[in-house]
Design a protein around this motif. Sequence first.
Motif, PDB file in Angstrom:
ATOM      1  N   ALA A   1     -19.266 -35.235 -36.057  1.00  0.00           N
ATOM      2  CA  ALA A   1     -20.534 -35.608 -35.565  1.00  0.00           C
ATOM      3  C   ALA A   1     -20.390 -36.358 -34.175  1.00  0.00           C
ATOM      4  O   ALA A   1     -21.071 -36.388 -33.595  1.00  0.00           O
ATOM      5  CB  ALA A   1     -21.056 -36.747 -36.763  1.00  0.00           C
ATOM      6  N   GLN A   2     -19.272 -37.395 -34.178  1.00  0.00           N
ATOM      7  CA  GLN A   2     -19.151 -38.239 -32.935  1.00  0.00           C
ATOM      8  C   GLN A   2     -19.056 -37.301 -31.870  1.00  0.00           C
ATOM      9  O   GLN A   2     -19.385 -37.702 -30.687  1.00  0.00           O
ATOM     10  CB  GLN A   2     -18.123 -38.916 -33.228  1.00  0.00           C
ATOM     11  N   GLU A   3     -18.041 -36.350 -31.972  1.00  0.00           N
ATOM     12  CA  GLU A   3     -17.910 -35.392 -30.924  1.00  0.00           C
ATOM     13  C   GLU A   3     -19.198 -34.547 -30.503  1.00  0.00           C
ATOM     14  O   GLU A   3     -19.585 -34.515 -29.159  1.00  0.00           O
ATOM     15  CB  GLU A   3     -17.005 -34.376 -31.253  1.00  0.00           C
ATOM     16  N   ILE A   4     -20.032 -34.233 -31.186  1.00  0.00           N
ATOM     17  CA  ILE A   4     -21.301 -33.531 -30.762  1.00  0.00           C
ATOM     18  C   ILE A   4     -22.337 -34.491 -30.207  1.00  0.00           C
ATOM     19  O   ILE A   4     -22.827 -34.296 -29.261  1.00  0.00           O
ATOM     20  CB  ILE A   4     -22.057 -33.101 -32.240  1.00  0.00           C
ATOM     21  N   TRP A   5     -22.228 -35.783 -30.777  1.00  0.00           N
ATOM     22  CA  TRP A   5     -23.159 -36.615 -30.199  1.00  0.00           C
ATOM     23  C   TRP A   5     -22.553 -37.055 -28.798  1.00  0.00           C
ATOM     24  O   TRP A   5     -23.602 -37.293 -27.625  1.00  0.00           O
ATOM     25  CB  TRP A   5     -22.958 -38.236 -30.767  1.00  0.00           C
ATOM     26  N   GLU A   6     -21.235 -37.569 -28.358  1.00  0.00           N
ATOM     27  CA  GLU A   6     -21.044 -37.403 -27.226  1.00  0.00           C
ATOM     28  C   GLU A   6     -21.116 -36.460 -26.275  1.00  0.00           C
ATOM     29  O   GLU A   6     -21.405 -36.566 -25.009  1.00  0.00           O
ATOM     30  CB  GLU A   6     -19.302 -37.781 -27.227  1.00  0.00           C
ATOM     31  N   GLN A   7     -21.005 -35.062 -26.719  1.00  0.00           N
ATOM     32  CA  GLN A   7     -21.033 -33.893 -25.683  1.00  0.00           C
ATOM     33  C   GLN A   7     -22.365 -33.536 -25.511  1.00  0.00           C
ATOM     34  O   GLN A   7     -22.642 -33.318 -24.306  1.00  0.00           O
ATOM     35  CB  GLN A   7     -20.392 -32.810 -26.336  1.00  0.00           C
ATOM     36  N   MET A   8     -23.336 -33.886 -26.331  1.00  0.00           N
ATOM     37  CA  MET A   8     -24.879 -33.840 -25.943  1.00  0.00           C
ATOM     38  C   MET A   8     -25.172 -34.996 -25.399  1.00  0.00           C
ATOM     39  O   MET A   8     -26.659 -35.038 -25.136  1.00  0.00           O
ATOM     40  CB  MET A   8     -25.556 -33.326 -27.240  1.00  0.00           C
ATOM     41  N   GLU A   9     -24.461 -36.241 -25.210  1.00  0.00           N
ATOM     42  CA  GLU A   9     -25.002 -37.291 -24.424  1.00  0.00           C
ATOM     43  C   GLU A   9     -26.006 -37.944 -25.155  1.00  0.00           C
ATOM     44  O   GLU A   9     -26.919 -38.518 -24.726  1.00  0.00           O
ATOM     45  CB  GLU A   9     -25.294 -37.085 -23.081  1.00  0.00           C
TER      46      GLU A   9
END
Length: 316
Positions: A168-176
């Motif tokens: 979830a943290q990666e998705i949030w960061e990758q999608m800004e």
Amino acid sequence: MRSCTSVIQAIGNTPLIELGRVGKDLPAKIFAKAEFMNPGGSMKDRIALRMIEDAEQAGRLKPGDTVLEETSGNTGIGLAIVCAIKGYRFVAVMSEGNSPERRQILRALGAKVELVPQGEGGKPGQVTGKDLELVEQRAKELEKQLNAFWINQFHNPSNCLGHYSTTAQEIWEQMEGKIDYFLDVVGTSGTFTGIATALKEKDPNIKCWVVEPASAPVLAGKPVTDPKHVLQGSSYGKVPELWQPELCDGYITVTDGEAIRAARRLATEEGLLVGYTAGGNVAAAIRMAGWCDPGTRIATILCDSGMKYLSTDLFK
């Protein structure tokens, strides 16, 4: 990029890929988390590592122990990798209905594979809740016989935490932080529960939808007309213990045919060789993208590699 001291340090940090070809001419944009690029070829590597390390820290798993798990294959593969690095013996209990590539990979990684025959009328490639009950029964027997530590992913909170703290943290960061919808199928519910919890903490306006087989929409409270479907490792026709309905904003179903066609399109149009369930996720995302407002951003999961299905009809 720094080197890794072992393969478990290569788990996670998978790419997020915009599906600009299968999603062309659609109002919304579709982004897919390439979880098949984990070392074991699926998103389950993440929870395998988290469940093992949490058990170690709690003192429930000690050097020399045998690790046991019921699996459709992917969690078992992840556990086999982690156990190989950490020096545990690993026993995977799985239904004969799962694709044979999975058991071959498990054995290659040093795991002992206990195959459980399907229930009456069972069909290879279509594992039902009844088949899963037989697997669980055998796992309970082996737990006592081997004095093994049973990971028990269907009831293990670390399953959700693995995705809450990483995916979830990666998705949030990758999608800004620009996410309107998150879509995913549900098996144990670890992925959906973990990711939906984290995303809603960051932005309560994000809508999280569950993808279910058209013949078994049990989470939506609709009748199961046929528990046999191709979405291996998910949708067993019963509500999993880790499921949290308050996190779900909507339900969408896909047929076997839609999942297969989407997986084939991902391979030939996007160069992404993935399995049935990833196809189901993308089929649902394509449909949603068609009725969303222009510019809507949809995130979903490419659960595992298509290399695990070459013996099936998926790419024939």
